[in-house]
Write an enzyme that holds these catalytic residues in place. Sequence first.
Site, PDB file in Angstrom:
ATOM      1  N   ASP A 130      36.207  36.422  36.136  1.00  0.00           N
ATOM      2  CA  ASP A 130      36.271  37.821  36.568  1.00  0.00           C
ATOM      3  C   ASP A 130      36.349  38.711  35.333  1.00  0.00           C
ATOM      4  O   ASP A 130      37.078  38.423  34.377  1.00  0.00           O
ATOM      5  CB  ASP A 130      37.500  38.026  37.475  1.00  0.00           C
ATOM      6  CG  ASP A 130      37.415  39.313  38.263  1.00  0.00           C
ATOM      7  OD1 ASP A 130      37.279  39.255  39.496  1.00  0.00           O
ATOM      8  OD2 ASP A 130      37.492  40.407  37.631  1.00  0.00           O
ATOM      9  N   ILE A 131      35.633  39.820  35.361  1.00  0.00           N
ATOM     10  CA  ILE A 131      35.587  40.741  34.216  1.00  0.00           C
ATOM     11  C   ILE A 131      36.927  41.462  34.018  1.00  0.00           C
ATOM     12  O   ILE A 131      37.216  41.936  32.924  1.00  0.00           O
ATOM     13  CB  ILE A 131      34.425  41.748  34.408  1.00  0.00           C
ATOM     14  CG1 ILE A 131      33.928  42.283  33.088  1.00  0.00           C
ATOM     15  CG2 ILE A 131      34.805  42.876  35.356  1.00  0.00           C
ATOM     16  CD1 ILE A 131      32.591  43.019  33.199  1.00  0.00           C
ATOM     17  N   ASN A 175      38.948  38.693  49.684  1.00  0.00           N
ATOM     18  CA  ASN A 175      39.161  40.059  50.153  1.00  0.00           C
ATOM     19  C   ASN A 175      38.005  40.412  51.089  1.00  0.00           C
ATOM     20  O   ASN A 175      36.835  40.201  50.742  1.00  0.00           O
ATOM     21  CB  ASN A 175      39.178  41.035  48.972  1.00  0.00           C
ATOM     22  CG  ASN A 175      40.376  40.816  48.068  1.00  0.00           C
ATOM     23  OD1 ASN A 175      41.440  40.428  48.526  1.00  0.00           O
ATOM     24  ND2 ASN A 175      40.196  41.057  46.777  1.00  0.00           N
ATOM     25  N   GLY A 187      40.630  45.585  49.706  1.00  0.00           N
ATOM     26  CA  GLY A 187      40.310  45.521  48.289  1.00  0.00           C
ATOM     27  C   GLY A 187      38.939  44.962  47.964  1.00  0.00           C
ATOM     28  O   GLY A 187      38.617  44.764  46.790  1.00  0.00           O
ATOM     29  N   HIS A 207      32.602  36.113  48.024  1.00  0.00           N
ATOM     30  CA  HIS A 207      33.140  35.476  46.821  1.00  0.00           C
ATOM     31  C   HIS A 207      34.579  35.071  47.037  1.00  0.00           C
ATOM     32  O   HIS A 207      35.346  35.777  47.682  1.00  0.00           O
ATOM     33  CB  HIS A 207      33.039  36.401  45.603  1.00  0.00           C
ATOM     34  CG  HIS A 207      33.662  37.760  45.795  1.00  0.00           C
ATOM     35  ND1 HIS A 207      33.013  38.785  46.469  1.00  0.00           N
ATOM     36  CD2 HIS A 207      34.853  38.257  45.416  1.00  0.00           C
ATOM     37  CE1 HIS A 207      33.790  39.855  46.478  1.00  0.00           C
ATOM     38  NE2 HIS A 207      34.922  39.569  45.856  1.00  0.00           N
TER      39      HIS A 207
HETATM   40  P1  5GP Z   1      36.592  42.197  45.249  1.00  0.00           P
HETATM   41  O1  5GP Z   1      37.342  43.417  44.794  1.00  0.00           O
HETATM   42  O2  5GP Z   1      35.289  42.580  45.925  1.00  0.00           O
HETATM   43  O3  5GP Z   1      37.402  41.208  46.044  1.00  0.00           O
HETATM   44  O4  5GP Z   1      36.210  41.398  43.918  1.00  0.00           O
HETATM   45  C1  5GP Z   1      35.204  41.781  43.063  1.00  0.00           C
HETATM   46  C2  5GP Z   1      35.598  41.287  41.694  1.00  0.00           C
HETATM   47  O5  5GP Z   1      34.462  41.354  40.866  1.00  0.00           O
HETATM   48  C3  5GP Z   1      36.684  42.130  41.021  1.00  0.00           C
HETATM   49  O6  5GP Z   1      37.823  41.314  40.756  1.00  0.00           O
HETATM   50  C4  5GP Z   1      36.015  42.633  39.751  1.00  0.00           C
HETATM   51  O7  5GP Z   1      36.886  42.631  38.627  1.00  0.00           O
HETATM   52  C5  5GP Z   1      34.882  41.663  39.567  1.00  0.00           C
HETATM   53  N1  5GP Z   1      33.725  42.235  38.890  1.00  0.00           N
HETATM   54  C6  5GP Z   1      33.168  43.454  39.127  1.00  0.00           C
HETATM   55  N2  5GP Z   1      32.090  43.633  38.333  1.00  0.00           N
HETATM   56  C7  5GP Z   1      31.967  42.476  37.614  1.00  0.00           C
HETATM   57  C8  5GP Z   1      31.021  42.048  36.601  1.00  0.00           C
HETATM   58  O8  5GP Z   1      30.072  42.749  36.235  1.00  0.00           O
HETATM   59  N3  5GP Z   1      31.231  40.823  36.057  1.00  0.00           N
HETATM   60  C9  5GP Z   1      32.257  40.007  36.447  1.00  0.00           C
HETATM   61  N4  5GP Z   1      32.371  38.822  35.821  1.00  0.00           N
HETATM   62  N5  5GP Z   1      33.150  40.381  37.385  1.00  0.00           N
HETATM   63  C10 5GP Z   1      33.003  41.594  37.956  1.00  0.00           C
END
Ligand code: 5GP
Length: 117
Positions: free
Chosen positions: A35-36, A90, A96, A103
Amino acid sequence: MAGEPQDDCLFCKIVAGHIPATLVRETETTVAFRDINPQAPTHVLVIPKVHHPDAAALAAAEPAIAADVLREAGEVARDEKLESYRVVFNTGSGAGQTVFHAHAHVIGGRGMQWPPG
Ligand code: 5GP
Ligand code: ZN
């Protein structure tokens, strides 16, 4: 068609290699990458290569691939030597979710609270 790559989807772009990511595992059906914006010492996302908006939609449409995602979450934890860890899907913006391509977050390497926030 369900499962087809979406032009406006960040994770479809990572699957296609159009956006770089730090991959930790890959199978025929899944990709796992860091995760970034990590929320713990280990924070890896496991995604199906096919596009579905969330985990429930993936499980309904392609249950074998949903199982692959779960298996890979366990393999990530094993590779990272996590004795305890959390797997989070999520689902919906109120919970969130910000990327609408299914994912699993695999989070570990620190103590965690229950119930979660
Ligand atoms: P969500 O919030 O949808 O459950 O998770 C999405 C996740 O993707 C977040 O934890 C966010 O930090 C991660 N994320 C968003 N953009 C990128 C990216 O460009 N690269 C990576 N490796 N992770 C990302
Ligand atoms: Zn996608």
